[in-house]
Design a protein around this motif. Structure first.
Motif, PDB file in Angstrom:
ATOM      1  N   ILE A  54      -3.478   8.946  -2.125  1.00  0.00           N
ATOM      2  CA  ILE A  54      -3.883   7.559  -2.333  1.00  0.00           C
ATOM      3  C   ILE A  54      -3.994   6.840  -0.994  1.00  0.00           C
ATOM      4  CG2 ILE A  54      -3.213   5.365  -3.444  1.00  0.00           C
ATOM      5  CD1 ILE A  54      -3.770   7.577  -5.482  1.00  0.00           C
ATOM      6  N   LEU A  55      -5.124   6.159  -0.807  1.00  0.00           N
ATOM      7  CA  LEU A  55      -5.309   5.327   0.400  1.00  0.00           C
ATOM      8  C   LEU A  55      -4.351   4.153   0.335  1.00  0.00           C
ATOM      9  CD1 LEU A  55      -7.519   5.714   2.697  1.00  0.00           C
ATOM     10  CD2 LEU A  55      -7.805   7.087   0.659  1.00  0.00           C
ATOM     11  N   GLY A  56      -3.749   3.848   1.477  1.00  0.00           N
ATOM     12  CA  GLY A  56      -2.764   2.789   1.526  1.00  0.00           C
ATOM     13  C   GLY A  56      -1.359   3.306   1.287  1.00  0.00           C
ATOM     14  N   ARG A  57      -1.235   4.581   0.938  1.00  0.00           N
ATOM     15  CA  ARG A  57       0.069   5.239   0.777  1.00  0.00           C
ATOM     16  C   ARG A  57       0.095   6.501   1.633  1.00  0.00           C
ATOM     17  NH1 ARG A  57       0.826   5.617  -5.611  1.00  0.00           N
ATOM     18  NH2 ARG A  57      -0.060   3.582  -6.049  1.00  0.00           N
ATOM     19  N   GLU A  58      -0.461   7.606   1.087  1.00  0.00           N
ATOM     20  CA  GLU A  58      -0.378   8.896   1.783  1.00  0.00           C
ATOM     21  C   GLU A  58      -1.545   9.187   2.710  1.00  0.00           C
ATOM     22  OE1 GLU A  58       1.058   9.671  -2.560  1.00  0.00           O
ATOM     23  OE2 GLU A  58      -0.851   9.020  -1.743  1.00  0.00           O
ATOM     24  N   VAL A  59      -2.660   8.490   2.563  1.00  0.00           N
ATOM     25  CA  VAL A  59      -3.879   8.826   3.302  1.00  0.00           C
ATOM     26  C   VAL A  59      -4.321   7.627   4.132  1.00  0.00           C
ATOM     27  CG1 VAL A  59      -6.268   9.661   3.103  1.00  0.00           C
ATOM     28  CG2 VAL A  59      -4.557  10.372   1.406  1.00  0.00           C
ATOM     29  N   ASP A  60      -4.670   7.874   5.406  1.00  0.00           N
ATOM     30  CA  ASP A  60      -5.166   6.795   6.269  1.00  0.00           C
ATOM     31  C   ASP A  60      -6.695   6.777   6.259  1.00  0.00           C
ATOM     32  OD1 ASP A  60      -5.975   8.871   8.005  1.00  0.00           O
ATOM     33  OD2 ASP A  60      -4.370   8.502   9.431  1.00  0.00           O
ATOM     34  N   LEU A  96     -25.603   5.869  -3.120  1.00  0.00           N
ATOM     35  CA  LEU A  96     -24.334   6.582  -3.182  1.00  0.00           C
ATOM     36  C   LEU A  96     -23.332   5.688  -3.895  1.00  0.00           C
ATOM     37  CD1 LEU A  96     -23.840   8.008   0.442  1.00  0.00           C
ATOM     38  CD2 LEU A  96     -24.838   9.154  -1.551  1.00  0.00           C
ATOM     39  N   ASN A  97     -22.562   6.276  -4.797  1.00  0.00           N
ATOM     40  CA  ASN A  97     -21.447   5.585  -5.432  1.00  0.00           C
ATOM     41  C   ASN A  97     -20.183   6.255  -4.922  1.00  0.00           C
ATOM     42  OD1 ASN A  97     -22.780   3.706  -7.267  1.00  0.00           O
ATOM     43  ND2 ASN A  97     -23.555   5.566  -8.247  1.00  0.00           N
ATOM     44  N   GLY A  98     -19.385   5.497  -4.186  1.00  0.00           N
ATOM     45  CA  GLY A  98     -18.167   6.039  -3.598  1.00  0.00           C
ATOM     46  C   GLY A  98     -16.937   5.522  -4.311  1.00  0.00           C
ATOM     47  N   PHE A  99     -16.068   6.439  -4.685  1.00  0.00           N
ATOM     48  CA  PHE A  99     -14.827   6.119  -5.383  1.00  0.00           C
ATOM     49  C   PHE A  99     -13.664   6.542  -4.496  1.00  0.00           C
ATOM     50  CE2 PHE A  99     -18.199   7.282  -8.316  1.00  0.00           C
ATOM     51  CZ  PHE A  99     -18.305   6.134  -9.078  1.00  0.00           C
ATOM     52  N   VAL A 100     -12.746   5.616  -4.249  1.00  0.00           N
ATOM     53  CA  VAL A 100     -11.630   5.853  -3.343  1.00  0.00           C
ATOM     54  C   VAL A 100     -10.328   5.647  -4.104  1.00  0.00           C
ATOM     55  CG1 VAL A 100     -10.553   5.131  -1.179  1.00  0.00           C
ATOM     56  CG2 VAL A 100     -13.051   5.024  -1.412  1.00  0.00           C
ATOM     57  N   ALA A 101      -9.492   6.678  -4.157  1.00  0.00           N
ATOM     58  CA  ALA A 101      -8.176   6.538  -4.784  1.00  0.00           C
ATOM     59  C   ALA A 101      -7.365   5.580  -3.919  1.00  0.00           C
ATOM     60  CB  ALA A 101      -7.491   7.894  -4.883  1.00  0.00           C
ATOM     61  N   SER A 102      -7.000   4.430  -4.481  1.00  0.00           N
ATOM     62  CA  SER A 102      -6.471   3.332  -3.674  1.00  0.00           C
ATOM     63  C   SER A 102      -5.214   2.715  -4.259  1.00  0.00           C
ATOM     64  CB  SER A 102      -7.520   2.216  -3.565  1.00  0.00           C
ATOM     65  OG  SER A 102      -8.725   2.677  -3.017  1.00  0.00           O
ATOM     66  N   ASP A 103      -4.273   2.419  -3.375  1.00  0.00           N
ATOM     67  CA  ASP A 103      -3.147   1.573  -3.702  1.00  0.00           C
ATOM     68  C   ASP A 103      -3.715   0.189  -4.046  1.00  0.00           C
ATOM     69  OD1 ASP A 103      -0.052   1.237  -3.372  1.00  0.00           O
ATOM     70  OD2 ASP A 103      -0.950  -0.496  -2.346  1.00  0.00           O
ATOM     71  N   PRO A 104      -3.112  -0.566  -4.959  1.00  0.00           N
ATOM     72  CA  PRO A 104      -3.660  -1.872  -5.318  1.00  0.00           C
ATOM     73  C   PRO A 104      -3.902  -2.812  -4.135  1.00  0.00           C
ATOM     74  CG  PRO A 104      -1.983  -1.261  -6.898  1.00  0.00           C
ATOM     75  CD  PRO A 104      -1.941  -0.223  -5.794  1.00  0.00           C
ATOM     76  N   GLY A 105      -3.141  -2.699  -3.069  1.00  0.00           N
ATOM     77  CA  GLY A 105      -3.322  -3.577  -1.918  1.00  0.00           C
ATOM     78  C   GLY A 105      -4.331  -3.076  -0.894  1.00  0.00           C
ATOM     79  N   PHE A 106      -4.885  -1.881  -1.105  1.00  0.00           N
ATOM     80  CA  PHE A 106      -5.843  -1.319  -0.147  1.00  0.00           C
ATOM     81  C   PHE A 106      -7.219  -1.930  -0.383  1.00  0.00           C
ATOM     82  CE2 PHE A 106      -8.957   1.813   1.280  1.00  0.00           C
ATOM     83  CZ  PHE A 106      -8.534   2.008   2.583  1.00  0.00           C
ATOM     84  N   THR A 107      -7.851  -2.447   0.681  1.00  0.00           N
ATOM     85  CA  THR A 107      -9.143  -3.142   0.536  1.00  0.00           C
ATOM     86  C   THR A 107     -10.207  -2.646   1.513  1.00  0.00           C
ATOM     87  OG1 THR A 107      -8.425  -4.896   2.035  1.00  0.00           O
ATOM     88  CG2 THR A 107      -8.040  -5.245  -0.342  1.00  0.00           C
ATOM     89  N   GLU A 108     -10.052  -1.450   2.039  1.00  0.00           N
ATOM     90  CA  GLU A 108     -11.015  -0.951   3.035  1.00  0.00           C
ATOM     91  C   GLU A 108     -11.848   0.221   2.508  1.00  0.00           C
ATOM     92  OE1 GLU A 108      -8.436  -0.419   6.472  1.00  0.00           O
ATOM     93  OE2 GLU A 108      -8.995  -2.436   7.132  1.00  0.00           O
ATOM     94  N   GLN A 109     -12.131   0.201   1.215  1.00  0.00           N
ATOM     95  CA  GLN A 109     -12.941   1.257   0.617  1.00  0.00           C
ATOM     96  C   GLN A 109     -14.293   1.385   1.320  1.00  0.00           C
ATOM     97  OE1 GLN A 109     -11.319  -1.128  -1.161  1.00  0.00           O
ATOM     98  NE2 GLN A 109      -9.966  -0.020  -2.539  1.00  0.00           N
ATOM     99  N   GLY A 136     -12.439   0.988  -5.409  1.00  0.00           N
ATOM    100  CA  GLY A 136     -11.104   1.556  -5.492  1.00  0.00           C
ATOM    101  C   GLY A 136     -10.787   1.994  -6.907  1.00  0.00           C
ATOM    102  N   MET A 137     -10.099   3.117  -7.004  1.00  0.00           N
ATOM    103  CA  MET A 137      -9.706   3.681  -8.300  1.00  0.00           C
ATOM    104  C   MET A 137      -8.203   3.959  -8.268  1.00  0.00           C
ATOM    105  SD  MET A 137     -12.782   3.763  -9.456  1.00  0.00           S
ATOM    106  CE  MET A 137     -12.597   4.575 -11.015  1.00  0.00           C
ATOM    107  N   ALA A 138      -7.560   3.893  -9.432  1.00  0.00           N
ATOM    108  CA  ALA A 138      -6.130   4.198  -9.512  1.00  0.00           C
ATOM    109  C   ALA A 138      -5.866   5.662  -9.176  1.00  0.00           C
ATOM    110  CB  ALA A 138      -5.601   3.870 -10.901  1.00  0.00           C
TER     111      ALA A 138
END
Length: 155
Positions: A54-60, A96-109, A136-138
């Motif tokens: 998840i971006l904002g947690r384990e992934v930069d 392109l449709n990009g989906f990013v697994a994101s922490d709720p506070g992550f806003t840099e998709q 962003g996706m859960a």
């Protein structure tokens, strides 16, 4: 750009992998008229999922940008399979449709999906410039950090 797509891939040391088979009950791509629809591609590299979490947690962001680039490479692999090996049949990447697994506070998709957008523009030139969504996706399948699908105009 007058050089070929293949030469631009080679200049980046990119060898397109064999197109991945679908992981469930769907087609990897569908051609309808002059449009090629490519199912969501994960950041696969050497047959394995390269970036999970998840971006904002384990992934930069830089790691996720590389994941998005891998998704774009896999989109090109599917396009190559769909077009009988001839990527020069690509007229334009429409979207392109990009989906990013994101922490709720992550806003840099949007910055993450730039990894795919930049690669498409670099490899395909003006034909690689496209409309886009970056959301962003859960979570994503197999705990992938990024998934991207594409709509491409072909000749």
């Amino acid at each position: 750009m007058t050089d070929s797509i293949q030469s631009r891939l080679a200049a980046r040391n990119i060898t397109l992998p064999d197109a991945a088979a679908p992981a469930a009950n769907y087609l990897p791509y569908v051609i309808s008229g002059s449009q090629l629809f490519i199912s969501g591609q994960l950041p696969m590299e050497n047959g394995a999922l390269a970036v999970t979490g998840i971006l904002g947690r384990e992934v930069d962001v830089p790691t996720a940008q590389r994941a998005a680039e891998l998704c774009a490479i896999n989109i090109l692999s599917q396009a190559k399979a769909a077009l009988g090996g001839d990527l020069e049949r690509i007229v334009r990447v429409i979207k392109l449709n990009g989906f990013v697994a994101s922490d709720p506070g992550f806003t840099e998709q949007h910055l993450v999906i730039n990894g795919a957008s930049n690669l498409m523009a670099e490899i395909l030139g003006d034909a690689g410039k496209h409309a886009r969504a970056a959301v962003g996706m859960a979570s994503l399948p197999l705990n992938a950090a990024v998934e991207i699908d594409a709509v491409i105009e072909i000749r």
